[in-house]
Design a protein around this motif. Sequence first.
Motif, mmCIF file in Angstrom:
data_model
loop_
_atom_site.group_PDB
_atom_site.id
_atom_site.type_symbol
_atom_site.label_atom_id
_atom_site.label_comp_id
_atom_site.label_asym_id
_atom_site.label_seq_id
_atom_site.Cartn_x
_atom_site.Cartn_y
_atom_site.Cartn_z
ATOM 1 N N MET A 1 -8.374 5.607 -0.065
ATOM 2 C CA MET A 1 -7.697 5.984 -1.232
ATOM 3 C C MET A 1 -7.155 7.333 -1.423
ATOM 4 S SD MET A 1 -7.829 3.602 -3.322
ATOM 5 C CE MET A 1 -7.266 4.295 -4.768
ATOM 6 N N TRP A 2 -7.451 8.299 -0.626
ATOM 7 C CA TRP A 2 -6.979 9.371 -0.593
ATOM 8 C C TRP A 2 -5.573 9.591 -0.625
ATOM 9 C CZ3 TRP A 2 -7.144 14.017 -2.576
ATOM 10 C CH2 TRP A 2 -6.115 14.930 -2.243
ATOM 11 N N ARG A 3 -4.825 8.579 0.488
ATOM 12 C CA ARG A 3 -3.562 8.567 0.350
ATOM 13 C C ARG A 3 -2.821 8.133 -0.726
ATOM 14 N NH1 ARG A 3 -2.189 6.135 6.192
ATOM 15 N NH2 ARG A 3 -3.642 7.644 7.566
ATOM 16 N N GLU B 1 0.798 -1.103 0.004
ATOM 17 C CA GLU B 1 -0.151 0.031 0.004
ATOM 18 C C GLU B 1 0.780 1.285 -0.020
ATOM 19 O OE1 GLU B 1 -3.301 2.033 2.704
ATOM 20 O OE2 GLU B 1 -2.956 0.083 3.129
ATOM 21 N N VAL B 2 1.900 1.365 0.772
ATOM 22 C CA VAL B 2 2.681 2.631 0.981
ATOM 23 C C VAL B 2 3.480 2.703 -0.247
ATOM 24 C CG1 VAL B 2 4.765 3.474 2.066
ATOM 25 C CG2 VAL B 2 3.001 2.654 3.289
ATOM 26 N N VAL C 1 0.950 12.652 5.999
ATOM 27 C CA VAL C 1 -0.051 13.918 6.059
ATOM 28 C C VAL C 1 -1.335 13.713 5.468
ATOM 29 C CG1 VAL C 1 1.801 15.378 6.298
ATOM 30 C CG2 VAL C 1 0.912 14.982 4.380
ATOM 31 N N ALA C 2 -1.892 12.626 4.842
ATOM 32 C CA ALA C 2 -2.879 12.656 3.926
ATOM 33 C C ALA C 2 -4.133 12.394 5.054
ATOM 34 C CB ALA C 2 -3.143 11.628 3.202
ATOM 35 N N ASP C 3 -5.123 13.186 4.914
ATOM 36 C CA ASP C 3 -6.246 13.066 6.167
ATOM 37 C C ASP C 3 -7.011 11.783 5.755
ATOM 38 O OD1 ASP C 3 -8.266 13.576 7.814
ATOM 39 O OD2 ASP C 3 -9.082 15.314 6.763
ATOM 40 N N PRO C 4 -7.083 10.794 6.718
ATOM 41 C CA PRO C 4 -7.804 9.560 6.558
ATOM 42 C C PRO C 4 -9.243 9.799 6.476
ATOM 43 C CG PRO C 4 -6.728 9.785 8.747
ATOM 44 C CD PRO C 4 -6.375 10.928 8.208
ATOM 45 N N ALA C 5 -9.990 10.920 7.000
ATOM 46 C CA ALA C 5 -11.187 11.277 6.877
ATOM 47 C C ALA C 5 -11.608 11.164 5.551
ATOM 48 C CB ALA C 5 -11.560 12.603 7.442
ATOM 49 N N LEU D 1 -3.202 11.268 -3.241
ATOM 50 C CA LEU D 1 -2.124 12.110 -2.920
ATOM 51 C C LEU D 1 -0.702 11.762 -3.128
ATOM 52 C CD1 LEU D 1 -1.805 14.965 -1.632
ATOM 53 C CD2 LEU D 1 -1.727 13.929 0.368
ATOM 54 N N ALA D 2 -0.358 10.750 -3.025
ATOM 55 C CA ALA D 2 1.062 10.139 -2.976
ATOM 56 C C ALA D 2 1.272 9.944 -4.557
ATOM 57 C CB ALA D 2 1.290 8.661 -2.385
ATOM 58 N N THR D 3 0.414 9.668 -5.418
ATOM 59 C CA THR D 3 0.513 9.828 -6.970
ATOM 60 C C THR D 3 0.792 11.052 -7.353
ATOM 61 O OG1 THR D 3 -0.960 7.709 -6.997
ATOM 62 C CG2 THR D 3 -0.482 8.979 -9.034
ATOM 63 N N ALA D 4 -0.159 11.758 -7.116
ATOM 64 C CA ALA D 4 0.008 13.305 -7.595
ATOM 65 C C ALA D 4 1.223 14.051 -7.074
ATOM 66 C CB ALA D 4 -1.163 14.057 -7.143
ATOM 67 N N LEU D 5 1.449 13.976 -5.767
ATOM 68 C CA LEU D 5 2.746 14.786 -5.293
ATOM 69 C C LEU D 5 3.982 13.925 -5.697
ATOM 70 C CD1 LEU D 5 3.535 17.094 -3.644
ATOM 71 C CD2 LEU D 5 3.542 15.254 -1.591
#
Length: 102
Positions: A70-72, A6-7, A62-66, A75-79
């Motif tokens: 998938m947000w993590r 996942e990471v 730093v991704a908000d788990p709320a 964000l990881a992909t875009a950044l």
Amino acid sequence: MNPLVEVNLTLILFLPWFLILATLFWIYPRQPRGPVRRLYDVVALLAALAVFVASLYWSHQVADPAHGRMWRQILATALGYGVFLAAMLFAVVLRMLLFRRR
């Protein structure tokens, strides 16, 4: 999903594209090519990979788990992709300045 996968999912998915970009960076321009240029290219590619991986781990922290699990990844992909491209662009411009023909 396995936490290790996942990471590192972004790295796994982008690895083929990064290999294509790294190959193009290594091949072009063809001249001048000496040991100093090869060393510069290796260091630049390793630095781009290092800042990419650092941005992956940072964005997962730093991704908000709320916003969902998938947000993590989003964000990881875009950044991460932006950071890798910025590092490669910096390396290309610096290489043009350092190794231009006199």
